[in-house]
Design a protein around this motif. Sequence first.
Motif, PDB file in Angstrom:
ATOM      1  N   ALA A 281       5.982   7.231  14.978  1.00 24.12           N
ATOM      2  CA  ALA A 281       5.415   7.707  16.239  1.00 24.12           C
ATOM      3  C   ALA A 281       6.458   8.486  17.041  1.00 24.12           C
ATOM      4  CB  ALA A 281       4.887   6.528  17.044  1.00 24.12           C
ATOM      5  N   GLU A 282       7.686   8.001  17.055  1.00 22.89           N
ATOM      6  CA  GLU A 282       8.741   8.635  17.852  1.00 22.89           C
ATOM      7  C   GLU A 282       9.077  10.042  17.370  1.00 22.89           C
ATOM      8  OE1 GLU A 282      11.763   5.519  19.757  1.00 22.89           O
ATOM      9  OE2 GLU A 282      11.687   5.393  17.567  1.00 22.89           O
ATOM     10  N   ILE A 283       9.088  10.241  16.067  1.00 20.50           N
ATOM     11  CA  ILE A 283       9.493  11.551  15.538  1.00 20.50           C
ATOM     12  C   ILE A 283       8.307  12.492  15.358  1.00 20.50           C
ATOM     13  CG2 ILE A 283      11.496  10.567  14.360  1.00 20.50           C
ATOM     14  CD1 ILE A 283       9.911  10.901  11.700  1.00 20.50           C
ATOM     15  N   GLY A 284       7.105  12.019  15.686  1.00 19.28           N
ATOM     16  CA  GLY A 284       5.935  12.883  15.531  1.00 19.28           C
ATOM     17  C   GLY A 284       5.530  13.096  14.085  1.00 19.28           C
ATOM     18  N   ALA A 285       5.716  12.070  13.245  1.00 25.07           N
ATOM     19  CA  ALA A 285       5.286  12.184  11.852  1.00 25.07           C
ATOM     20  C   ALA A 285       3.771  12.342  11.790  1.00 25.07           C
ATOM     21  CB  ALA A 285       5.713  10.947  11.059  1.00 25.07           C
ATOM     22  N   GLU A 286       3.310  13.088  10.814  1.00 23.86           N
ATOM     23  CA  GLU A 286       1.877  13.282  10.641  1.00 23.86           C
ATOM     24  C   GLU A 286       1.235  12.110   9.909  1.00 23.86           C
ATOM     25  OE1 GLU A 286       1.257  17.037   8.743  1.00 23.86           O
ATOM     26  OE2 GLU A 286       2.622  18.074  10.111  1.00 23.86           O
ATOM     27  N   MET A 287       2.073  11.330   9.218  1.00 26.21           N
ATOM     28  CA  MET A 287       1.539  10.222   8.438  1.00 26.21           C
ATOM     29  C   MET A 287       2.670   9.259   8.085  1.00 26.21           C
ATOM     30  SD  MET A 287      -0.592  10.436   4.845  1.00 26.21           S
ATOM     31  CE  MET A 287      -1.991  11.232   5.622  1.00 26.21           C
ATOM     32  N   VAL A 288       2.338   7.964   8.038  1.00 27.52           N
ATOM     33  CA  VAL A 288       3.254   6.961   7.498  1.00 27.52           C
ATOM     34  C   VAL A 288       2.831   6.684   6.067  1.00 27.52           C
ATOM     35  CG1 VAL A 288       4.001   4.560   7.606  1.00 27.52           C
ATOM     36  CG2 VAL A 288       3.787   5.882   9.709  1.00 27.52           C
ATOM     37  N   LEU A 289       3.749   6.865   5.135  1.00 30.39           N
ATOM     38  CA  LEU A 289       3.466   6.641   3.718  1.00 30.39           C
ATOM     39  C   LEU A 289       4.076   5.310   3.314  1.00 30.39           C
ATOM     40  CD1 LEU A 289       2.860   9.650   4.027  1.00 30.39           C
ATOM     41  CD2 LEU A 289       4.055  10.059   1.891  1.00 30.39           C
ATOM     42  N   LYS A 290       3.233   4.344   3.010  1.00 30.29           N
ATOM     43  CA  LYS A 290       3.732   3.044   2.573  1.00 30.29           C
ATOM     44  C   LYS A 290       3.767   3.031   1.050  1.00 30.29           C
ATOM     45  CE  LYS A 290       3.625  -1.900   3.045  1.00 30.29           C
ATOM     46  NZ  LYS A 290       3.195  -3.081   3.785  1.00 30.29           N
ATOM     47  N   ALA A 291       4.978   3.103   0.514  1.00 33.17           N
ATOM     48  CA  ALA A 291       5.167   3.151  -0.939  1.00 33.17           C
ATOM     49  C   ALA A 291       5.260   1.735  -1.483  1.00 33.17           C
ATOM     50  CB  ALA A 291       6.429   3.937  -1.272  1.00 33.17           C
ATOM     51  N   THR A 292       4.393   1.405  -2.417  1.00 30.37           N
ATOM     52  CA  THR A 292       4.330   0.059  -2.971  1.00 30.37           C
ATOM     53  C   THR A 292       4.362   0.119  -4.500  1.00 30.37           C
ATOM     54  OG1 THR A 292       1.922  -0.027  -3.168  1.00 30.37           O
ATOM     55  CG2 THR A 292       2.859  -0.566  -1.013  1.00 30.37           C
ATOM     56  N   LYS A 293       4.122  -1.033  -5.122  1.00 32.65           N
ATOM     57  CA  LYS A 293       4.013  -1.091  -6.579  1.00 32.65           C
ATOM     58  C   LYS A 293       2.569  -0.911  -7.036  1.00 32.65           C
ATOM     59  CE  LYS A 293       8.070  -4.042  -7.313  1.00 32.65           C
ATOM     60  NZ  LYS A 293       8.579  -5.306  -7.912  1.00 32.65           N
ATOM     61  N   VAL A 294       1.634  -0.881  -6.088  1.00 26.91           N
ATOM     62  CA  VAL A 294       0.213  -0.740  -6.398  1.00 26.91           C
ATOM     63  C   VAL A 294      -0.263   0.619  -5.899  1.00 26.91           C
ATOM     64  CG1 VAL A 294      -2.083  -1.775  -6.130  1.00 26.91           C
ATOM     65  CG2 VAL A 294      -0.047  -3.225  -6.120  1.00 26.91           C
ATOM     66  N   ASP A 295      -1.169   1.257  -6.641  1.00 25.47           N
ATOM     67  CA  ASP A 295      -1.553   2.635  -6.331  1.00 25.47           C
ATOM     68  C   ASP A 295      -2.659   2.726  -5.277  1.00 25.47           C
ATOM     69  OD1 ASP A 295      -3.554   1.599  -7.912  1.00 25.47           O
ATOM     70  OD2 ASP A 295      -3.835   3.442  -9.090  1.00 25.47           O
ATOM     71  N   GLY A 296      -2.608   1.861  -4.272  1.00 20.75           N
ATOM     72  CA  GLY A 296      -3.581   1.939  -3.194  1.00 20.75           C
ATOM     73  C   GLY A 296      -4.036   0.563  -2.756  1.00 20.75           C
ATOM     74  N   VAL A 297      -5.057   0.557  -1.920  1.00 26.20           N
ATOM     75  CA  VAL A 297      -5.630  -0.688  -1.408  1.00 26.20           C
ATOM     76  C   VAL A 297      -6.891  -0.990  -2.206  1.00 26.20           C
ATOM     77  CG1 VAL A 297      -6.586  -1.867   0.603  1.00 26.20           C
ATOM     78  CG2 VAL A 297      -4.709  -0.215   0.882  1.00 26.20           C
ATOM     79  N   TYR A 298      -7.004  -2.219  -2.692  1.00 23.98           N
ATOM     80  CA  TYR A 298      -8.126  -2.611  -3.543  1.00 23.98           C
ATOM     81  C   TYR A 298      -9.002  -3.659  -2.851  1.00 23.98           C
ATOM     82  CZ  TYR A 298      -6.389  -0.170  -7.678  1.00 23.98           C
ATOM     83  OH  TYR A 298      -5.997   0.803  -8.573  1.00 23.98           O
ATOM     84  N   SER A 299     -10.221  -3.759  -3.318  1.00 24.57           N
ATOM     85  CA  SER A 299     -11.171  -4.740  -2.787  1.00 24.57           C
ATOM     86  C   SER A 299     -10.751  -6.164  -3.137  1.00 24.57           C
ATOM     87  CB  SER A 299     -12.574  -4.467  -3.342  1.00 24.57           C
ATOM     88  OG  SER A 299     -12.561  -4.484  -4.765  1.00 24.57           O
ATOM     89  N   ALA A 300      -9.938  -6.306  -4.188  1.00 25.68           N
ATOM     90  CA  ALA A 300      -9.386  -7.595  -4.606  1.00 25.68           C
ATOM     91  C   ALA A 300      -8.099  -7.313  -5.368  1.00 25.68           C
ATOM     92  CB  ALA A 300     -10.387  -8.356  -5.487  1.00 25.68           C
TER      93      ALA A 300
ATOM     94  N   LEU B  96      -7.151  -7.012   5.026  1.00 24.71           N
ATOM     95  CA  LEU B  96      -6.548  -6.512   3.795  1.00 24.71           C
ATOM     96  C   LEU B  96      -5.022  -6.602   3.785  1.00 24.71           C
ATOM     97  CD1 LEU B  96      -8.859  -3.407   3.188  1.00 24.71           C
ATOM     98  CD2 LEU B  96      -8.855  -5.576   1.941  1.00 24.71           C
ATOM     99  N   GLY B  97      -4.414  -6.852   4.939  1.00 20.84           N
ATOM    100  CA  GLY B  97      -2.976  -7.078   4.977  1.00 20.84           C
ATOM    101  C   GLY B  97      -2.146  -5.889   4.540  1.00 20.84           C
ATOM    102  N   ILE B  98      -2.523  -4.700   4.974  1.00 18.84           N
ATOM    103  CA  ILE B  98      -1.816  -3.482   4.569  1.00 18.84           C
ATOM    104  C   ILE B  98      -0.418  -3.425   5.179  1.00 18.84           C
ATOM    105  CG2 ILE B  98      -1.848  -0.962   4.754  1.00 18.84           C
ATOM    106  CD1 ILE B  98      -4.977  -1.247   4.669  1.00 18.84           C
TER     107      ILE B  98
END
Length: 240
Positions: A153-172, A196-198
């Motif tokens: 927010a402070e630097i005016g980023a257009e997006m926060v990219l959360k890099a994980t070991k999983v390729d996205g958010v899943y229903s389970a 979902l605990g993102i």
Amino acid sequence: MTMPQPAHKRILLKLSGEALMGDDQFGINRATIVRMVEEIAEVTRMGVEVAVVIGGGNIFRGVAGGAVGMDRATADYMGMLATVMNSLALADAMNKAGLTARVMSAIGIDQVVEPYVRPKALQYLEEGKVVVFAAGTGNPFFTTDTAAALRGAEIGAEMVLKATKVDGVYSADPKKDPNATRYSHLSFDEAMGQNLGIMDATAFALCRDQKLPIKVFSIFKNGALKRVVMGEDEGTLVHV
């Protein structure tokens, strides 16, 4: 022929400390960090301004046994120091790869890294340098997820990219449920409603209030970071 332009010009990349371990139990796996740097270098060459917040779980995991029963604030300060170590390692790998990286710390360690000063960080980004924000927010009881949301927010980023070991958010959990489906996008309210605990609640609320989108993707997929900044269907987008 006109080359495709990135969909995002300034991003905040949130890396977990565990992402640096590779297959090791704790510490930093050199091959893993070099590969991540290659992904970052690819998008910076496209003109994308990149800032990074990294956790310290990989370092702190090695001393976690000794932290049992420790005062929470003391343990959190130890974790902040672990993020400084990771940030220095990441910056060193970036500089060796031909990038120019600057580490800025939320706690004073002037002999090692420079303090976080927002105008200076913005100047570095505009000059094409990668800025690595270390030591979280500088306060105990706040996670590096919150630091990522705050600095984004402070630097005016257009997006926060959360890099994980999983390729996205899943229903389970996709490891336990083969029928789990990946969400291509979710609203903040939908993600909160499904618990979902993102990110931790403070970070998530800050991103929602600042209308700062979050993209969850796998840093271990080759070319995934580039596809994200190009606006392709990679990972899961969480938005207002």
